[in-house]
Enzyme design. Structure first.
Site, PDB file in Angstrom:
ATOM      1  N   LYS B  76     -14.379  -9.924   2.726  1.00 24.04           N
ATOM      2  CA  LYS B  76     -14.455  -8.747   3.607  1.00 24.04           C
ATOM      3  C   LYS B  76     -15.838  -8.126   3.480  1.00 24.04           C
ATOM      4  CE  LYS B  76     -11.820  -4.516   4.666  1.00 24.04           C
ATOM      5  NZ  LYS B  76     -10.683  -3.666   4.234  1.00 24.04           N
ATOM      6  N   SER B 151      -7.340  -2.605   7.683  1.00 23.08           N
ATOM      7  CA  SER B 151      -8.722  -2.802   8.073  1.00 23.08           C
ATOM      8  C   SER B 151      -9.263  -4.194   7.734  1.00 23.08           C
ATOM      9  CB  SER B 151      -9.610  -1.760   7.393  1.00 23.08           C
ATOM     10  OG  SER B 151      -9.566  -1.919   5.984  1.00 23.08           O
ATOM     11  N   SER B 175      -4.444  -1.939   3.828  1.00 22.76           N
ATOM     12  CA  SER B 175      -5.439  -2.701   4.594  1.00 22.76           C
ATOM     13  C   SER B 175      -5.477  -4.193   4.313  1.00 22.76           C
ATOM     14  CB  SER B 175      -6.838  -2.126   4.365  1.00 22.76           C
ATOM     15  OG  SER B 175      -7.015  -0.975   5.151  1.00 22.76           O
TER      16      SER B 175
END
Lengths: 590, 479
Positions: B76, B151, B175
Site C-alpha cells: 500500500k 482504503s 481498511s
C-alpha cells in the site's frame, strides 16, 4: 452540548492551515454539522466514571538508551526538499511576526497613582545535557553543519515515531528532586499543535495535564533575606529547530530564512513557577539559583547566551494588598541575567504607565529587545494559539518505579545555597567568595576536590580566586590544572618549598605552557633552595665580593642587611628560602 | 499460471524448481502492465523489481536463498519502501521519495521478499472506497462497476485480480478487512502492537495497524511471522509472540465457543448478508463448536468514537505536510512562510482529508475537548471493557465484515455519513486493539461477502488457524 455548540468554521480552517472557497466552506460546515449531530450519540454512553486513555491497551512504554548516532542517509532527506540553501531548508520570511502597538496618547488625564505591587511568574527552559536527542538517536552537540545532526524522526518525515530517551527522564527526575518537587509515577506526553517552519511535525511533543514533576520550591537570598519561590511543575519537552535569517540581520526585514533542524528534538525541561516572584531582582536571583542547581546536578550547561537556558516571564501588577491577579503580559527573548532584570523592570513601568493613563493592560506576548532596552508587542491575545493539546498516541504513559526515584534521590548532593552557607560559616570564606562558588557550581566542585587533598579552605580560596581564575578564559571544565596538582602546589607553598612570589609565576607559566603546576616546578627549577650548605656557600661568596659593605654594616649601617639579602636572592634567582638566608646571614655578620 | 497462487505454493514451487522466480515475477509484472488499466490498483511500479527477482533466482541457484526468497508482493502506498515514491495517494506527497524503509519492509526484505509496486488507496487512508485518490479510483476486479472498498482498495484489488499473491495494507477502522470482503479475499488486521508502525504514514496512530491481503489465512500467517515482533523504533510495538504463528497449523473448531455479535446482524445490516453469516456459522456446530448470539451494547457508540478519535489524531498527524522539507510546495511567488503552509495544503489535500482535519480540529479545540475527544476516549474504554468481558466467555466473535454489499462507483459520494456508518463492524477491533480477519463466505447478487472473526488481543495465530480451517472445510466449497 449540542445546544451550546458553535462551529467556528473560519477558526477551524485557520487551525488546519489551509484555505477554502466560500462554497467549500459552506459544504464543510454542513458536513461537520451532520457528523457532529450523529456523533453526539456518545453523550448517552455510560462512561463518565472511566479514566480516559489514548489506547485500550495496557503496556509500559520502553525507553531508549542515550547513545548518539549520526544518521547516515542525510542526502535522502535533502533530495526531497523543495528549496535548499546549502544543507538548510529555505523558507520565505514570516510576515506579521510583530503586532501593531497601540498608540499611547500622552495627553490623557492622569489617574491618581495607586501603590502597585508586581506579580511575576517565570518559565525557564533548560537544555538537558544528554548525548542524544529526546526522541531519536541524533547527537545533541552544537556547531555542526546545518541539518548534519538530523534523521527522519527529528525532521518529521512521514511514518516516523518517537522513542523516549531514558537519560533525559533521569535528568528531569534529578531536577525535580533538587527543587523539592513531587515526582509523578505516571506522566503523559502530549502534542502541542501549531505551525511554524522550525517545528517539523507542526506539533511539539511536551507534557500538559500530567507532567513528570509537580509543586516544589527554590530558596533564594535577596539582600541577605531568604525566600522560597514556589514552583508549579517541571515538564519535559523537545526543542524546535533554528531559523537563520538570510539577507538581513535580526528577526525583521529579512528576505528569507534557512531552517536547520539540528536543535529539533533536543531535550528540554521547563520549570514553571507559581506567580510568586515580587521584583525583577528576585526574578534574576531565582534564575541564577536555578541555573546553579541545574549546573551542579550536571544536567544542563546553563549557558543563557547560547540558549541552553531560556527564560520567559509572566508579569502583572495589582493594587498592593489586593488578591486578584491583574492582566498579565508574557515577555520573551531575555538572553542574560541582566536582560531578565531590565526587561521586567521595563515592563512593570510600562504597565504602571498605562494604569496611570487610565488605559487597560492587554493580555499579550512581548519581545525584549536588547539594543533598544524595550519590550515590543509580538502577538495579542486574539492572535494567541489554540494549541489543541492531546496525549500523544505514539507514546504510552511514562511510568516510574520507586526504586528508580530513590536511586536518583541518592545522587542529589548538597544544594548550591547550602554550600554557600557552609563555606561562609565553616570555612570562613567571604560572602563574595561563597556566592561565586554558589553561582558557579564548577568552582565549588573544584574547590571541594582540592579540599579533600589539602585542608586549608581559606588558602585554596585565596589562590583560586586571586590567581587561578584570572587565567581562565575558556570554559572552566576544560582548564587543565587538576585539583590534585593544585593541592600539591599549595602544600609546597605551605612548606616553604616555593615562595608566594614564585608560586604566582609558576601558575602563570603553567597556563602559558599548558603544563601542570608540578611540571613547572620540576622542570623550571623554581623550587626554593633550602639546603643550608648551598645557601651558606652563596652567602660566603657574596660577603667576600662585598667586603667594604660588610665593614660598613659592622660599623653600624644596619640597613645594609637588606642589601645582602637582596643580592643573595638575586644570585639564587629568588629560589633561596628567605628564612634560611636570614638565619645564616645573621650568624655570619650578626 | 499465476491465477490464485498462494505465497505458500510459490515458495514450494521455487524450492521444488517447478518454476523460477524470474518466470513468476515476469508473468505477474506483465499481467499488471497489460491488465491493471482496468482496475488502477497500482500507483507506482518498482522499476528494479525484475532485476531484484533475477537476483533472487540467482540465490536459489546458489542455494543461498532466504525463507521467502523471490515472493513478490504489493505494498500500500502509505508504507515506505526506500528510494521509491510514497504518495499516500495524495497530491501533497506526489513527489516524495522514501528516505528509509518501514520496519516491516526491512524485515520482509531480509527474508527475500521483493516488492512489485505501490498500491492505490484513499488519500492518507481516509475513505472506504478507494475513490478518494489523487491517482483516480480503483475498481473491483469482481465487477468493475463497483468499488473495491477501501482504503486499501489497491492492495485488495491487485490480489483479487491475480497480480500478486499477497499485498500489505493498513487498517485504521477496517481498511484491510472491508476491501478484502468487497473483493472476495482474506484481509487480516493484527493485534495493535504486533507489527511495528514505523514507516507506516500515520492516520490515526492509536488505531493504525499494517495488515495483509491474501488468498488464504495461512499466507497471512506466513507474512506476519516475518514482520512481527518488538521494534526499537516504535514504543507501542510489543514483544508478545502469539501462539501458532511461528509453526502455523489450521485449528479445528472442536469445543470452540463462538459468539455472533447481535448488533451487527440487525436491522442496519443487509438481510442477505446476515443470512449468509448465520448459515456459515451454523455449519460450525457440525465441527464441534458452540455458537451463540452475544450482545455488545457499547457497539452503538463505536462509529462516533472512531470518527472523533481518528480525525483528532489525523489533524495532528497531517500537520507536517507544510511544503518545507518534502512534498508539494506552492509555486506562488512573493509569499510569506504562512502562505506557503496554507497554499500548499490547499492545493495538496483532497476534500475528505480537509474535512477530517476540520473535524479533528473541532473535537480538540478549547471548549469542545472534554465533550468530544475526552468523552470518546472514555467511551472507547467502555467498549473495550465489554469486549474483554465477552472474550472471557467466547474464543472468537463473529460479525459480517461489512453490513452492506460493495458500493457502486460514485454511489457513496453524496452520502458520506452512510459510508462512515458502514464501518460499524470493523471499527471495534481497532478501538480495542484486537486482531480480526475477514474471510470470504460467498456472494450476494454476484458480489462477495466477507465474514469477520475477532479474537483476544495476541490470539492472532489461533484466529488465523481457525480462519484457515473454516476456509478449507466450510467456505471454500461455497464459492
Amino acid at each position: 452540548m449540542s445546544d451550546k455548540r458553535h462551529i467556528d468554521i473560519d477558526k477551524l480552517i485557520n487551525l488546519g492551515s489551509f484555505e477554502v472557497s466560500n462554497e467549500e466552506k459552506k459544504q464543510f460546515e454542513a458536513g461537520i454539522e451532520d457528523f457532529l449531530k450523529y456523533a453526539e450519540v456518545i453523550n448517552s454512553a455510560p462512561c463518565n466514571d472511566l479514566q480516559p486513555a489514548s489506547h485500550a491497551i495496557q503496556k509500559d512504554a520502553f525507553l531508549r538508551d542515550d547513545n548518539a548516532k549520526i544518521w547516515e542517509h542525510m542526502e535522502g532527506l535533502l533530495k526531497n526538499a523543495p528549496i535548499l540553501e546549502g544543507t538548510s531548508f529555505l523558507v520565505p520570511p514570516q510576515k506579521g511576526r510583530t503586532g501593531k502597538e497601540k498608540e499611547v496618547q500622552e495627553n490623557l488625564s492622569i489617574k491618581e497613582v495607586e501603590d502597585y505591587e508586581t506579580v511575576i511568574g517565570l518559565e525557564v527552559h533548560a537544555h538537558l545535557k544528554t548525548h542524544s536527542k529526546l526522541f531519536c538517536s541524533c547527537p545533541t552537540e552544537f556547531g555542526n553543519a546545518p541539518n548534519a545532526n538530523t534523521c527522519p524522526v527529528c525532521t518529521g518525515q512521514p511514518g516516523v515515531l518517537p522513542v523516549l530517551n531514558k537519560e533525559s527522564v533521569n535528568m528531569a527526575i534529578l531536577a525535580g528532586i533538587a527543587v523539592n518537587c513531587k515526582i509523578n509515577k505516571k506522566s503523559v506526553f502530549a502534542r502541542k499543535n501549531y505551525f511554524y517552519p522550525d517545528l517539523p511535525k507542526a506539533y511539539q511533543i511536551s507534557q500538559f495535564e500530567e507532567p513528570i514533576c509537580s509543586g516544589g520550591w527554590v530558596e533564594i537570598e535577596v539582600d541577605g533575606v531568604s525566600k522560597k519561590i514556589k514552583l508549579n511543575r517541571i515538564h519535559m519537552e523537545e526543542d524546535a529547530g533554528k531559523m537563520v535569517h538570510v539577507g538581513a540581520p535580526g528577526i525583521w526585514g529579512s528576505k528569507a530564512s534557512a531552517v536547520d533542524y539540528n536543535r529539533s528534538s533536543v531535550p528540554l525541561i521547563e520549570i514553571v513557577t507559581e506567580p510568586d516572584i515580587s521584583t525583577a531582582k528576585e526574578a534574576k536571583e531565582y534564575v541564577i539559583m536555578l541555573r546553579a542547581i541545574l549546573v551542579s546536578l550536571g544536567i544542563c550547561d546553563g549557558n543563557l547566551e547560547e540558549g541552553s537556558l531560556r527564560c520567559d516571564a509572566n508579569i502583572s501588577i495589582r493594587p498592593r494588598g489586593t488578591k486578584t491577579l491583574g492582566v498579565k503580559t508574557e515577555i520573551k527573548n531575555m538572553n542574560s541575567f541582566k536582560a531578565i532584570e531590565r526587561a521586567i523592570d521595563f515592563e512593570v513601568e510600562r504597565q504602571k504607565k498605562l494604569k496611570k493613563l487610565g488605559l487597560p493592560i492587554e493580555q499579550e506576548t512581548r519581545l525584549w529587545d536588547e539594543s533598544s532596552q524595550k519590550t515590543f508587542l509580538m502577538r495579542s491575545k486574539e492572535e494567541s494559539h489554540d494549541y489543541r493539546y492531546f496525549p500523544d498516541p505514539d507514546l504510552l504513559p511514562l511510568t516510574l518505579t520507586d526504586e528508580l526515584i530513590d536511586s536518583l534521590r541518592k545522587k542529589v548532593g548538597e544544594s548550591p545555597l547550602d554550600k554557600k552557607r557552609k563555606y561562609q560559616k565553616d570555612y570562613n570564606l567571604t560572602e563574595e567568595e561563597s556566592k561565586l562558588m554558589m553561582v558557579n557550581p564548577e568552582y565549588a566542585n573544584y574547590f571541594e576536590e582540592t579540599l579533600k587533598l589539602y585542608n586549608n579552605p581559606k588558602n585554596i580560596a585565596n589562590w583560586f580566586f586571586n590567581e587561578i581564575l584570572s587565567y581562565i578564559t575558556q570554559e572552566f571544565d576544560k582548564f587543565h590544572i587538576t585539583a590534585d596538582d593544585f593541592a600539591s602546589f599549595l602544600k609546597k607553598i605551605d612548606s616553604n618549598e616555593i615562595s608566594g612570589k614564585i608560586g604566582k609565576s609558576v601558575i602563570r607559566k603553567a597556563f602559558d605552557n599548558k603544563k601542570s603546576l608540578m611540571e613547572i616546578i620540576e622542570t623550571e627549577g623554581v623550587k626554593q633552595i633550602t639546603d643550608t650548605k648551598e645557601i651558606e656557600n652563596l652567602i660566603d661568596s657574596i660577603l667576600n665580593a662585598n667586603q667594604d659593605k660588610v665593614a660598613e654594616y659592622k660599623s653600624g649601617k644596619v640597613k645594609l642587611f637588606g642589601f645582602f639579602v637582596g643580592e643573595i636572592m638575586k644570585q639564587s634567582k629568588g629560589k633561596a628560602n628567605p628564612q634560611v638566608v636570614n638565619d645564616i646571614l645573621k650568624g655570619k655578620i650578626g | 499460471m499465476t491465477e490464485k497462487l498462494t505465497v505458500k505454493k510459490i515458495i514450494e514451487g521455487y524450492n521444488k524448481k517447478e518454476f523460477s522466480v524470474s518466470e513468476i515475477s515476469g508473468k505477474y509484472y506483465k499481467k499488471i502492465e497489460e491488465e491493471d488499466k482496468k482496475y488502477n490498483s497500482f500507483i507506482t511500479l518498482n522499476s528494479s523489481f525484475l532485476k531484484e527477482s533475477e537476483d533472487s533466482q540467482a540465490k536459489y541457484q546458489a542455494n543461498t536463498n532466504n525463507l521467502l526468497e523471490g515472493v513478490p508482493i504489493g505494498v500500500k502506498d502509505n508504507i515506505l519502501v526506500k528510494d521509491i515514491l510514497c504518495t499516500c495517494a495524495s497530491k501533497i506527497l506526489s513527489n516524495f521519495v522514501s528516505p528509509y524503509n518501514a520496519t516491516v519492509i526491512d524485515r520482509l526484505k531480509s527474508v527475500g521478499v521483493n516488492f512489485i509496486g505501490k498500491t492505490n488507496m484513499d488519500e492518507f487512508a481516509m475513505g472506504s472506497t478507494t475513490e478518494n485518490s489523487f491517482y483516480g479510483a480503483t475498481k473491483n476486479p469482481v465487477n468493475v462497476d463497483y468499488v473495491p472498498g477501501g482504503s486499501s482498495g489497491g492492495s485488495a484489488s491487485c490480489v483479487a485480480a491475480g497480480f500478486v499473491p499477497a499485498a500489505l495494507g493498513s487498517d485504521t477502522g477496517g481498511s484491510v478487512r472491508q476491501p478484502a470482503s468487497f473483493c472476495g479475499i482474506v484481509g487480516y488486521k493484527p493485534s495493535y502492537g504486533l507489527l511495528s508502525r514505523y514507516g507506516l504514514v500515520a492516520y490515526g496512530s492509536s488505531l493504525d495497524q499494517i495488515g495483509t491481503l491474501t488468498n488464504t489465512c495461512e499466507d497471512a500467517a506466513i507474512l506476519v511471522k516475518y514482520m512481527k515482533g518488538v521494534d526499537r523504533n516504535d514504543s507501542t510495538s510489543s514483544n508478545i509472540n502469539p501462539l501458532n504463528i511461528d509453526d502455523f497449523k489450521q485449528i479445528d473448531l472442536k469445543n470452540k465457543k463462538i459468539g455472533i455479535i447481535r448488533e451487527t446482524i440487525g436491522e442496519n445490516t443487509d438481510k442477505r448478508i446476515s443470512q449468509l453469516i448465520l448459515e456459515t456459522t451454523k455449519k460450525f456446530q457440525k465441527y464441534g463448536a458452540t455458537v451463540e448470539e452475544v450482545t455488545i451494547p457499547a457497539l452503538e457508540y463505536s462509529v462516533s468514537i472512531y470518527y472523533i478519535i481518528a480525525p483528532a489524531e489525523a489533524s495532528s498527524n497531517l500537520a507536517r505536510y507544510d511544503g518545507i522539507r518534502y512534498g508539494l510546495r506552492t509555486t506562488k511567488k512573493d509569499v510569506d512562510a504562512k502562505t506557503i503552509f496554507t497554499e500548499t495544503r490547499k492545493d495538496g489535500f483532497g476534500e475528505e482529508v480537509k474535512k477530517r482535519i476540520l473535524i479533528g480540529n473541532f473535537v480538540l479545540s478549547s471548549g469542545y475537548y472534554d465533550a468530544y475527544y475526552k468523552k470518546a476516549q472514555k467511551a472507547r474504554i467502555l467498549l473495550s471493557e465489554q469486549f474483554r468481558e465477552s472474550f472471557a466467555k467466547y474464543d472468537f466473535l463473529i460479525t459480517p465484515t461489512s453490513p452492506v454489499l460493495p458500493f457502486k462507483i460514485g454511489e457513496g459520494v453524496n452520502n458520506p455519513l452512510a459510508l462512515y456508518v458502514a464501518d460499524l463492524c470493523t471499527i471495534p477491533a481497532n478501538l480495542s486493539g484486537l486482531p480480526a480477519v475477514s474471510i470470504p463466505v460467498g456472494k450476494v447478487d454476484g458480489l462477495p461477502v466477507g465474514m469477520q472473526i475477532m479474537a483476544k488481543r495476541f490470539d492472532d495465530g489461533l484466529l488465523l488457524g481457525v480462519g484457515e480451517f473454516i476456509q478449507k472445510n466450510i467456505t471454500d466449497g461455497d464459492k
